[in-house]
Enzyme design. Structure first.
Site, PDB file in Angstrom:
ATOM      1  N   ASP A 108       0.831  -1.209   0.000  1.00 50.78           N
ATOM      2  CA  ASP A 108       0.000   0.000   0.000  1.00 50.78           C
ATOM      3  C   ASP A 108       0.871   1.267   0.000  1.00 50.78           C
ATOM      4  OD1 ASP A 108      -2.295   1.456   0.010  1.00 50.78           O
ATOM      5  OD2 ASP A 108      -2.888   0.938   2.051  1.00 50.78           O
ATOM      6  N   GLY A 109       0.320   2.333  -0.561  1.00 49.27           N
ATOM      7  CA  GLY A 109       0.965   3.643  -0.465  1.00 49.27           C
ATOM      8  C   GLY A 109       1.701   4.099  -1.714  1.00 49.27           C
ATOM      9  N   ARG A 147       0.095   9.129  -9.972  1.00 46.77           N
ATOM     10  CA  ARG A 147      -0.106   7.881  -9.227  1.00 46.77           C
ATOM     11  C   ARG A 147       0.501   6.697  -9.972  1.00 46.77           C
ATOM     12  NH1 ARG A 147      -3.528   7.437  -5.227  1.00 46.77           N
ATOM     13  NH2 ARG A 147      -4.027   5.326  -5.900  1.00 46.77           N
ATOM     14  N   ARG A 177       0.340   7.606  -2.549  1.00 39.29           N
ATOM     15  CA  ARG A 177       0.839   8.655  -1.632  1.00 39.29           C
ATOM     16  C   ARG A 177       2.316   8.933  -1.862  1.00 39.29           C
ATOM     17  NH1 ARG A 177      -1.719   5.890   3.462  1.00 39.29           N
ATOM     18  NH2 ARG A 177      -2.280   4.403   1.834  1.00 39.29           N
ATOM     19  N   HIS A 221       3.042   3.485  -8.920  1.00 34.47           N
ATOM     20  CA  HIS A 221       2.931   2.040  -9.160  1.00 34.47           C
ATOM     21  C   HIS A 221       4.192   1.514  -9.841  1.00 34.47           C
ATOM     22  CE1 HIS A 221      -1.029   2.059  -7.606  1.00 34.47           C
ATOM     23  NE2 HIS A 221      -1.555   2.766  -8.596  1.00 34.47           N
ATOM     24  N   THR A 245     -10.373  -7.100  -6.051  1.00 35.88           N
ATOM     25  CA  THR A 245     -11.665  -7.065  -6.761  1.00 35.88           C
ATOM     26  C   THR A 245     -12.299  -5.676  -6.636  1.00 35.88           C
ATOM     27  OG1 THR A 245     -12.553  -8.085  -4.744  1.00 35.88           O
ATOM     28  CG2 THR A 245     -12.264  -9.525  -6.629  1.00 35.88           C
ATOM     29  N   LEU A 276      11.377 -20.210  -4.433  1.00 36.98           N
ATOM     30  CA  LEU A 276      10.398 -19.234  -3.933  1.00 36.98           C
ATOM     31  C   LEU A 276       9.125 -19.315  -4.774  1.00 36.98           C
ATOM     32  CD1 LEU A 276       9.556 -16.665  -2.289  1.00 36.98           C
ATOM     33  CD2 LEU A 276      10.693 -15.303  -4.054  1.00 36.98           C
ATOM     34  N   ARG A 315       1.630  -5.009   6.058  1.00 35.24           N
ATOM     35  CA  ARG A 315       0.934  -3.961   5.302  1.00 35.24           C
ATOM     36  C   ARG A 315       1.692  -2.652   5.478  1.00 35.24           C
ATOM     37  NH1 ARG A 315      -5.390  -2.691   4.280  1.00 35.24           N
ATOM     38  NH2 ARG A 315      -5.016  -1.030   2.791  1.00 35.24           N
ATOM     39  N   ARG A 366     -11.199   2.123  -9.598  1.00 38.12           N
ATOM     40  CA  ARG A 366     -10.228   3.198  -9.873  1.00 38.12           C
ATOM     41  C   ARG A 366     -10.369   3.695 -11.316  1.00 38.12           C
ATOM     42  NH1 ARG A 366      -4.895   2.504  -6.255  1.00 38.12           N
ATOM     43  NH2 ARG A 366      -5.983   1.773  -4.417  1.00 38.12           N
TER      44      ARG A 366
END
Ligand code: FPP
Length: 231
Positions: A12-13, A25, A16, A29, A58, A123, A179, A63
């Protein structure tokens, strides 16, 4: 000391991180995806066998289209640039979520990557895309009901049998859920699988969450006393 066998991350974030720097934005990402690459390297170094990454929920369809497009373009770019490296390093890519609704090119690249990385044993990276825990549970209940009606069993399912209908039935339970960006919620992420997870929240945004932060989270995990309902 035994490292967590399954870490889940709510990344998250990104927004921001970007807006506080006067960036779009989508740029957030992009930086978040670059950080994901660094995180995978560090998980390999620390010999963490499974990670689940909440990349698109979901609810994220609400957005703006441009942002949704930017996220899936990053998924595509990530796969095209990293597939060989993942194969070489023993990373197995799996997906949780309904891929039928995501852009065709993303879906095709994901299915190809799942196939080409299937022998990876160091992994398992579980990419959660168009994922929601409630819809996973509802789908499992529906599939179980279908299975039940075609089998002559009177017995209710055990937890293990029910889990067989999840997107990724064979992953271990989540040991630690991280988180970022100061939010203290699970936001419909792996509610069943995280039933006994240690929760770790940090103020840092996802693009800022580095290798040393992951190490700190693992140290904190070792300080916690896990009881699983016992004494
Ligand atoms: C949350 O930040 C982040 C997302 C909803 C998307 C996460 C996606 C990536 C890191 C890229 C995915 C790429 C791959 C390869 C899986 P936010 O936008 O909600 O941030 P905010 O709360 O600050 O607005």
């Amino acid at each position: 000391m035994k490292v967590p066998q399954h870490i889940a991350v709510i990344m998250d974030g990104n927004g921001r991180w970007a807006t506080s720097r006067g960036l779009s934005r989508s740029a957030g990402h992009k930086e978040g995806t670059a950080n994901l690459e660094r995180l995978l390297d560090h998980l390999l170094l620390r010999r963490i066998p499974v990670v689940s990454l909440y990349a698109f929920s979901t609810e994220n369809w609400r957005r703006p289209r441009t942002e949704i497009h930017a996220i899936f373009s990053l998924v595509e770019e990530f796969i095209t640039t990293h597939l060989n490296k993942m194969v070489g390093e023993g990373v197995r890519m799996v997906v949780s979520g309904d891929l039928s609704r995501i852009p065709k090119r993303s879906r095709e690249l994901l299915l190809d990557a799942i196939e080409k990385t299937r022998k990876g044993i160091r992994l398992t990276a579980n990419f959660c895309l168009n994922y929601g825990s409630r819809s996973e549970l509802l789908r499992a209940a529906q599939e179980y009901a279908l299975w039940y009606s075609s089998h002559k069993t009177q017995r209710p399912p055990t937890e293990k049998q029910f889990q067989k209908f999840f997107w990724q039935p064979n992953l271990p339970d989540i040991d630690m859920l991280v988180r970022t960006a100061g939010e203290l919620r699970l936001s419909n992420f792996m509610l069943w699988q995280a039933a006994y997870a240690e929760l770790y929240f940090t103020e840092k945004t996802w693009p800022e969450f580095g290798a040393e932060d992951l190490d700190e989270a693992i140290r904190e995990f070792h300080r916690r006393k896990r009881k699983f309902g016992g004494l």
